[in-house]
Structure formats: C-alpha cells, structure tokens
Design a protein around this motif. Structure first.
Motif, PDB file in Angstrom:
ATOM      1  N   GLU A 125      21.541  37.014   7.252  1.00 55.05           N
ATOM      2  CA  GLU A 125      22.341  36.202   8.161  1.00 55.05           C
ATOM      3  C   GLU A 125      22.947  37.061   9.271  1.00 55.05           C
ATOM      4  OE1 GLU A 125      23.961  32.807   5.018  1.00 55.05           O
ATOM      5  OE2 GLU A 125      24.923  34.785   5.086  1.00 55.05           O
ATOM      6  N   GLU A 147      22.091  36.768  13.333  1.00 56.00           N
ATOM      7  CA  GLU A 147      23.115  36.455  14.326  1.00 56.00           C
ATOM      8  C   GLU A 147      23.177  37.522  15.410  1.00 56.00           C
ATOM      9  OE1 GLU A 147      26.798  35.758  12.308  1.00 56.00           O
ATOM     10  OE2 GLU A 147      25.975  34.173  11.034  1.00 56.00           O
ATOM     11  N   MET A 172      18.729  27.393  12.529  1.00 59.50           N
ATOM     12  CA  MET A 172      18.910  28.408  13.567  1.00 59.50           C
ATOM     13  C   MET A 172      17.564  28.878  14.110  1.00 59.50           C
ATOM     14  SD  MET A 172      22.134  30.527  11.905  1.00 59.50           S
ATOM     15  CE  MET A 172      21.889  32.002  12.893  1.00 59.50           C
ATOM     16  N   LYS A 181      20.205  29.362  18.079  1.00 55.01           N
ATOM     17  CA  LYS A 181      21.625  29.592  18.340  1.00 55.01           C
ATOM     18  C   LYS A 181      22.349  29.751  17.010  1.00 55.01           C
ATOM     19  CE  LYS A 181      22.922  24.686  18.652  1.00 55.01           C
ATOM     20  NZ  LYS A 181      23.473  23.631  19.542  1.00 55.01           N
ATOM     21  N   ILE A 182      23.482  30.420  17.057  1.00 55.39           N
ATOM     22  CA  ILE A 182      24.267  30.668  15.845  1.00 55.39           C
ATOM     23  C   ILE A 182      25.017  29.399  15.463  1.00 55.39           C
ATOM     24  CG2 ILE A 182      26.108  32.050  14.828  1.00 55.39           C
ATOM     25  CD1 ILE A 182      25.370  34.252  16.857  1.00 55.39           C
ATOM     26  N   GLU A 187      29.101  29.152   9.920  1.00 54.44           N
ATOM     27  CA  GLU A 187      28.805  29.818   8.656  1.00 54.44           C
ATOM     28  C   GLU A 187      29.046  28.881   7.467  1.00 54.44           C
ATOM     29  OE1 GLU A 187      30.508  33.671   6.102  1.00 54.44           O
ATOM     30  OE2 GLU A 187      31.292  33.181   8.085  1.00 54.44           O
TER      31      GLU A 187
END
Length: 319
Positions: free
Chosen positions: A255, A259, A296, A301-302, A305
């Motif tokens: 992750e 990102e 994603m 795009k992020i 979370e």
C-alpha cells in the motif's frame, strides 16, 4: 552475502511443474484497466501454455505452468482460439506466455500471421518479453498488427547489488536501450518492478529501491509500471528466506509503495493483486484492503485508507 544462485542451482531446488496441455491455455480472464487517456478499457488476458523461459530468474515461479519443449506448431493459435471462444469482447488483449513472446523457440514467427488475425479489432495488444529479446521479430509482429503493441518487460530492480544476483542477465542499461528501441518503433513498454527483491530485507530500504526502480523505468520511456510483491514458494526463494536473504513483504508495504508511486505522477502504476493473501494474516481487513488496491489500479488515485490495527506496521511473516 554470497553472489547468488546460478541457473543450475535454481532449477535443482524446484518442485515439479504443474501438468499442462499444449493446446489449452492454463488460465484466462476478463478484467479492466485504465487507458493512458484515463478511460476504462476491458481486457482479455490469456496465459498461454508455452516453452519455459530460457532465463532462470531467481525469484520467478512462472515456470510452474510451462512446457519443457516448444508447443507443437499451431498449438499457440489453438490456445488463443480456445480462450477467445470463452471470453467476451474487449478493448485490449494480453498474451502472457510465462516467458518471452519473441523467443522463436517458444513461439514461431511463422505463427504470427494467424495470431494477428485472431487479434483483429483489439485496440492494444500486450505481450511479455525479456529486454534482450526485443529483436526484429518484435518489429515484424508490430507491423502486422492493426492495434498498438505494448511489450511488458521485467526491470525488477536497479539496485546494483541485487540485480546481478537475480540471474536475469540484465543491466539497467540493457533495459533502457530496449525501451528506447521499442519506443522508436511506436511500441509502448510496461515495466515489472519487484517489491522486496531478494537480498533487500529492510522494509524501508525495499520501498526506497522499488520507487527508485519505478522512477528509472519512467525515465527510460515506460508508460506503465506494475509492482510485483516477491513471494516464496519456488524453491530457491524458500532457501533465501531461511538464510535471512529474503523477507516477504507485508500488505502495508504494498500500500505504501503504491501510494508513493502514484504521487510521482510520472506514468500509470499498478500493483499486482493476484494471490496476495500471503501478504496479510488479518482476516478482518484483507478483503477491503485488496479491493481498495484494485480500485486504485483503475482510478490511478489514492483512496481513503482502510483502518485496522494490523495495517500500521510492516510486520514480516515467519517461515
């Protein structure tokens, strides 16, 4: 730290291959992927049953679904036909043969016209190939297509102490030259980059070198990068784990690197979510976190979370 394992040592540590039928692809699927324009394209991916790759890379487990010898002439065509009869229409087609599409010992150039005929109507055709095998056959195949060719190549890592130990027989310069040559012929390039390459056992160092490798790939002219978390299970990787020369990545690491790579803004970045259950031992958040990564991949795009107590640390599993 030793100099690594050669091809003989790597193959000696393997288990048996899976049983394969030379006339049937070992897997195929229908998925989605963003175009460079940002539009979502449908993709038919066919995993061809082909001759084992001549390069015995240290971390590779794709040999498990390959043949010891070349498939009989015409068998690759039959495999593509078999899959396409069972797949819906799509914008893009990927032909992955667990090796090198332009290795003439795996796929004969004499089969190209029949293959190209089956690919008519696809806007983009993606194949995988070693940078050192991006030869005249690659150019010839591209000239036959009515769609755009994209060659997926393993860069793996640019870490100077690791890449030579992967037995890939590749340098960053080789990758750069191959990408430049392909781009000159209007062929796009996708790079495969490793997360937690062998011999990098510190989580932060691994992330740093994954990002450096992604940056290098984009600087070479690559349009897409796919991050592959290195897994155990191919024989030699399990030995490296026991030796302390490899550590499986965690889901949090994947992750994090995704990102950071998206924030680079240099090109499209994807993470491989196939069979990533080994990255996490948490039954509460894994499915949601995997779906976040997949979304994603599509949206580039992020996204917010997924909160879980297990996601805040780079916890390594133990053998």
């Amino acid at each position: 730290m030793h100099d690594g394992y050669d091809s003989h040592a790597i193959t000696q540590l393997r288990s048996k291959k899976n049983k394969a039928d030379a006339c049937i692809p070992y897997h195929f699927l229908h998925e989605k992927e963003p175009a460079l324009s940002g539009d979502i394209e449908t993709v038919n991916t066919i995993f061809l049953t082909s001759k084992e790759c001549a390069f015995k890379c240290l971390m590779c487990d794709l040999w498990k679904n390959t043949l010891d010898e070349a498939a009989p002439f015409g068998a690759i065509i039959k495999q593509i036909e078999y899959a396409l009869e069972r797949l819906p229409q799509a914008d893009v087609i990927k032909l992955y043969n667990n090796g090198n599409f332009f290795d003439t010992k795996a796929i004969s150039p004499k089969e190209y016209p029949a293959i190209v005929k089956l690919l008519k109507g696809y806007k983009r055709v993606v194949v995988e190939n070693h940078p050192k095998l991006c030869n005249r056959h690659c150019i010839a195949f591209n000239e036959m297509l009515d769609g755009r060719l994209e060659v997926a190549m393993g860069l793996e890592t640019i870490h100077p102490g690791v890449l030579p130990r992967l037995n890939k027989q590749l340098t960053p310069k080789d990758f750069k030259n191959a990408t430049g040559s392909l781009n000159q012929h209007n062929i796009d390039v996708r790079a495969f980059v490793l997360l937690n390459a062998p011999y990098i056992t510190d989580p932060q160092e691994s992330i740093v070198w994954t990002l450096k490798s992604i940056q290098f790939a984009f600087e070479c002219g690559v349009v897409r990068c796919a991050v592959i978390p290195v897994r155990p299970g191919n024989g030699v990787m399990d030995v490296l784990w026991r030796e302390g020369n490899y550590a499986p990545p965690s889901l949090a690491m994947l992750e994090d690197v995704f990102e950071k790579a998206l924030l680079l803004g240099q090109g499209q970045v994807f993470v491989d979510t196939w069979d990533i259950g080994f990255l996490s031992t948490c039954t509460f958040c894994f499915d949601a976190r995997k779906k976040r990564l997949e979304k994603m991949n599509l949206e580039q795009k992020i996204l917010p979370e997924v909160r879980c107590s297990c996601s805040q640390t780079y916890s390594a599993q133990t053998l």
